[in-house]
Write an enzyme that holds these catalytic residues in place. Structure first.
Site, PDB file in Angstrom:
ATOM      1  N   HIS A   1     -22.537  12.888   0.856  1.00  0.00           N
ATOM      2  CA  HIS A   1     -22.090  14.263   1.054  1.00  0.00           C
ATOM      3  C   HIS A   1     -21.249  14.443   2.316  1.00  0.00           C
ATOM      4  O   HIS A   1     -20.489  15.413   2.400  1.00  0.00           O
ATOM      5  CB  HIS A   1     -23.295  15.210   1.089  1.00  0.00           C
ATOM      6  CG  HIS A   1     -23.791  15.584  -0.265  1.00  0.00           C
ATOM      7  ND1 HIS A   1     -24.657  14.800  -0.990  1.00  0.00           N
ATOM      8  CD2 HIS A   1     -23.524  16.661  -1.052  1.00  0.00           C
ATOM      9  CE1 HIS A   1     -24.911  15.378  -2.143  1.00  0.00           C
ATOM     10  NE2 HIS A   1     -24.228  16.504  -2.216  1.00  0.00           N
ATOM     11  N   GLY A   2     -21.370  13.562   3.276  1.00  0.00           N
ATOM     12  CA  GLY A   2     -20.534  13.732   4.456  1.00  0.00           C
ATOM     13  C   GLY A   2     -20.874  12.795   5.588  1.00  0.00           C
ATOM     14  O   GLY A   2     -21.991  12.269   5.671  1.00  0.00           O
TER      15      GLY A   2
END
Length: 467
Positions: free
Chosen positions: A320-321
């Protein structure tokens, strides 16, 4: 370009649909490919080359693996090279700065970091091309020898930038042998409008409340306001992302494709495990098929199963990041899933009301970890929520937010359940003209209100575009 924009709805989509349907079937994949490249290049003219490279690179890898299948050493080398190059590109653009920053912090160095803009959708289309090569290597799908068809699969604009993650096996047959019908076209339009309404009328409005509360100094927040804010984000991210998925699925139907569902009312879940069977299902399915099961799944004893789950959830967070809060968020959910597998799941099955309250609290706290890039700020926010700070319980802002958003919260709660869907579905099955006209009018009204909002408002983010 985003789906919830005037230029997409009134310019790009009508022209694409018109050109697509007046063209012979033999070139419709080419129309999808070109229109998808235009769609992506509209906002990412530089990075379009990366997507084209990934497409050609893995198309060639698939051809070589299939042609020299009897040469195990060669095919294994090509397979590993494909995985390394794909993950290398993803890592460079998404995690390079994160890695250097942490090396600087740990070793006290001052290596210069050149921050690179993240190519939109790179996490999604990288997983798609990887799944194709993996499945060809494992002989699960036939190699695609038509580069236009393969390019249409990778670049397909309906699900290009934020999913659902469509594996090649999901659309293998439809790529060259799909049937577009008026019925499917109508279903697609309905689904697109509902997704647009979710995004524009629900997610944007409740998201503005969260933006206001998040922007307030944390020392000035009351306890109840902190809860109102993160519950607002809880609804925003669901209606934002599921709205996008609905629009993607609807667009797919218009062009004859049946994309997999990505959400199944996750907020009615009675365990964290159930929540993740209902939330972002395409991502969960990808990690289960290509990471969890190859690691051994639950076949090699409890200790290895726990290890495999922790690896999967670490990667889920990291996907996700490039930030520690995402890793913490992924491991956080992984720990609760392990606890439920060990002993808590049996208790939750017997106490449904408690199970739902427990699940929602875990989810809401998880969204704090997800939303705050600064982990310390996130923990301060959680301290405020659970009366572990000196913040007041209620203040005038709390009352104002409840009064001005109370009705919206009630709507969001109802629409997070299958109640309305079941009612509409039952009305459709009755096949009465009155019901059909009423449902059509509802869709027209949602479209009209959404367009009116888009013309007059500037707050229109897509949360998952940054992943």
């Amino acid at each position: 370009m985003v789906f919830s924009s005037i230029i997409f709805i009134f310019v790009f989509l009508p022209i694409t649909v018109l050109v697509y349907f007046i063209s012979p079937k033999s070139i419709r994949n080419f129309i999808i490919l070109i229109s998808s490249l235009i769609f992506y290049g509209w906002g990412e003219p530089i990075y379009i080359s990366i997507m084209i490279f990934s497409t050609i690179f893995d198309y060639i890898n698939g051809i070589i693996i299939d042609k020299y299948r009897n040469n195990k050493a060669l095919t294994s080398g090509i397979f590993l090279n494909s995985i390394v190059i794909n993950l290398g590109i993803l890592f460079f653009f998404k995690y390079y700065g994160f890695l250097i920053s942490n090396i600087n912090g740990i070793l006290g160095l001052n290596i210069e970091v050149h921050t690179l803009p993240l190519p939109v959708g790179i996490s999604f289309y990288t997983f798609q091309t990887m799944s194709y090569v993996i499945d060809v290597y494992l002989n699960k799908v036939k190699v695609q020898k038509n580069i236009i068809s393969f390019g249409a699969y990778v670049t397909m604009f309906p699900q290009l930038v934020a999913g659902p993650i469509v594996k090649y096996s999901d659309v293998e047959k439809e790529l060259n042998n799909r049937k577009e019908t008026f019925e499917k076209f109508g279903e697609g339009v309905e689904r697109f409008i509902l997704g647009l309404g979710k995004k524009v009328l629900l997610a944007n409005n409740i998201g503005f409340l969260w933006t206001t509360i998040k922007g307030t100094n944390i020392e000035e927040l009351s306890v109840v306001t902190a809860w109102i804010g993160i519950i607002a984000f809880t609804f925003q991210i669901y209606f934002d992302f599921s709205g996008y998925s609905d629009m993607a699925i609807g667009l797919g139907k218009i062009f004859g494709f049946n994309f997999i569902e990505n959400f199944n009312y996750p907020y009615i879940s009675k365990s964290v495990t159930e929540f993740w069977r209902r939330w972002h299902m395409s991502l969960g399915g990808w990690f289960r098929e290509y990471v969890y099961i190859p690691l051994g799944g639950n076949r090699e004893g409890l200790k290895k199963q726990i290890r495999n789950l922790l690896i999967v959830w670490f990667l889920t967070g990291f996907w996700h990041g490039a930030s520690w809060n995402f890793i913490l968020w992924g491991v956080y959910f992984g720990i609760f899933i392990i606890i439920e597998k060990l002993f808590l799941g049996k208790y939750l099955n017997k106490h449904s009301i408690f199970a739902h309250i427990y699940t929602m609290i875990i989810i809401i706290v998880g969204w704090v970890l997800f939303e705050f890039d600064n982990v310390i700020q996130g923990f301060k926010y959680i301290e405020t929520m659970f009366l572990l700070s000196s913040n007041v319980l209620v203040d005038s802002s709390t009352i104002y937010y409840l009064k001005t958003n109370g009705l919206l919260f009630i709507m969001l709660i109802i629409l997070s359940t299958p109640l309305v869907y079941n009612f509409i579905n039952k009305a459709k099955k009755a096949s009465k003209i009155k019901n059909i006209l009423t449902i059509s009018l509802i869709h027209i009204m949602i479209l009209f209100l959404s367009i009116s909002y888009l013309i007059n408002e500037t707050y229109n983010p897509f949360l998952y575009f940054r992943f």
